[in-house]
Design a protein around this motif. Structure first.
Motif, PDB file in Angstrom:
ATOM      1  N   THR A 245       0.819  -1.217   0.000  1.00 49.56           N
ATOM      2  CA  THR A 245       0.000   0.000   0.000  1.00 49.56           C
ATOM      3  C   THR A 245       0.849   1.263   0.000  1.00 49.56           C
ATOM      4  N   TYR A 246       1.858   1.333   0.869  1.00 49.24           N
ATOM      5  CA  TYR A 246       2.674   2.544   0.945  1.00 49.24           C
ATOM      6  C   TYR A 246       3.946   2.437   0.117  1.00 49.24           C
ATOM      7  N   ALA A 247       4.527   1.255   0.067  1.00 48.13           N
ATOM      8  CA  ALA A 247       5.790   1.082  -0.663  1.00 48.13           C
ATOM      9  C   ALA A 247       5.561   0.995  -2.178  1.00 48.13           C
ATOM     10  N   LEU A 248       4.309   0.765  -2.601  1.00 46.30           N
ATOM     11  CA  LEU A 248       3.927   0.529  -4.006  1.00 46.30           C
ATOM     12  C   LEU A 248       4.350  -0.842  -4.505  1.00 46.30           C
ATOM     13  N   LEU A 249       5.534  -1.307  -4.063  1.00 48.66           N
ATOM     14  CA  LEU A 249       6.050  -2.570  -4.600  1.00 48.66           C
ATOM     15  C   LEU A 249       6.723  -3.391  -3.513  1.00 48.66           C
ATOM     16  N   GLU A 250       6.412  -4.681  -3.457  1.00 43.61           N
ATOM     17  CA  GLU A 250       7.159  -5.643  -2.631  1.00 43.61           C
ATOM     18  C   GLU A 250       7.745  -6.683  -3.583  1.00 43.61           C
TER      19      GLU A 250
ATOM     20  N   PHE B 286      -1.162   0.079  -6.869  1.00 48.34           N
ATOM     21  CA  PHE B 286      -1.133   1.413  -7.478  1.00 48.34           C
ATOM     22  C   PHE B 286      -2.274   2.310  -6.991  1.00 48.34           C
ATOM     23  N   TYR B 287      -2.848   1.961  -5.835  1.00 49.08           N
ATOM     24  CA  TYR B 287      -3.977   2.753  -5.321  1.00 49.08           C
ATOM     25  C   TYR B 287      -3.638   4.239  -5.238  1.00 49.08           C
ATOM     26  N   ARG B 288      -2.412   4.539  -4.811  1.00 53.91           N
ATOM     27  CA  ARG B 288      -2.077   5.942  -4.558  1.00 53.91           C
ATOM     28  C   ARG B 288      -1.581   6.682  -5.799  1.00 53.91           C
ATOM     29  N   ILE B 289      -1.519   6.008  -6.934  1.00 53.81           N
ATOM     30  CA  ILE B 289      -1.057   6.665  -8.157  1.00 53.81           C
ATOM     31  C   ILE B 289      -2.240   7.332  -8.859  1.00 53.81           C
ATOM     32  N   ASN B 290      -2.100   8.619  -9.113  1.00 55.54           N
ATOM     33  CA  ASN B 290      -3.215   9.290  -9.780  1.00 55.54           C
ATOM     34  C   ASN B 290      -2.947   9.663 -11.220  1.00 55.54           C
ATOM     35  N   ASN B 291      -1.681   9.684 -11.597  1.00 54.56           N
ATOM     36  CA  ASN B 291      -1.421   9.796 -13.027  1.00 54.56           C
ATOM     37  C   ASN B 291      -0.273   8.887 -13.441  1.00 54.56           C
TER      38      ASN B 291
END
Ligand SMILES: Nc1ncnc2c1ncn2[C@@H]1O[C@H](COP(=O)(O)OP(=O)(O)OP(=O)(O)O)[C@@H](O)[C@H]1O
Ligand SMILES: [Mg+2]
Length: 159
Positions: free
Chosen positions: A63-68, A82-87
């Motif tokens: 969620t915060y790291a984007l990638l594990e 990618f929840y936090r990616i807006n573009n």
């Protein structure tokens, strides 16, 4: 080449078991996307798959790291959220593109957020709360996706 199938996962254990059953069918080069609202069970399902692939330690949500990243004897696994990616343009310099290779297996939560950027999926999974459980729908979006789901479509297995 497309197909679709669905399963009712009655409780969290069923989600884990389904993921563990899919794991041995997966091979390097596949991209799996996981759609569904917050709390639908995307991470829970990916945890089951990773357990089935042999990951023994903690499996964190990206969620915060984007990638594990998981380096298994057989292959590299990349689990994105990618929840936090807006573009999607903000990913251009991230190097994430290089994770999608023929020797890696990629799991992507919130593919809708980056659909313009994401390579095509082989399996597109969607989770939706139904009753106290989850309805899992799986779309086989490529020939490889069709092939890897085959063992789970055997008529003898409960659906
Ligand atoms: N088949 C099921 N029936 C009922 N509850 C389930 C089932 N599978 C998973 N759950 C529960 O649903 C929750 C799913 O949380 P999870 O973090 O996997 O959601 P998520 O889709 O990854 O959300 P996010 O978009 O925030 O990353 C967990 O509490 C898990 O125990
Ligand atoms: Mg998640």
């Amino acid at each position: 080449m497309e197909g679709a199938a669905q399963w009712y996962l009655a409780d969290p254990e069923a989600t884990t078991e389904w993921g563990m059953a899919l794991a041995p069918c997966l091979e390097a080069g596949l991209v799996l996307t996981f759609s569904g609202d917050l709390g639908a069970g995307k991470t829970a399902l990916i945890r089951g798959i990773l357990r089935g692939l042999g990951v023994t330690g903690t499996i964190r949500s990206p969620t915060y790291a984007l990638l594990e990243i998981y380096e298994l004897s057989r292959l590299y696994c990349y689990h994105f959220d990618f929840y936090r990616i807006n573009n999607p343009e903000s990913l251009e310099d991230s190097g994430f593109r290089e994770c999608f290779r023929s020797d890696s297996l990629c799991f992507v939560e919130w593919p809708e957020k980056v659909s313009a950027w994401l390579p095509p999926a082989d399996l597109a999974l969607t989770l939706e709360p139904v009753g106290t459980g989850r309805l899992l729908q799986v779309r086989q979006a490529s020939a490889q996706g069709m092939k890897c789901l085959e063992p789970l479509l055997a008529p003898s297995l409960p659906r």
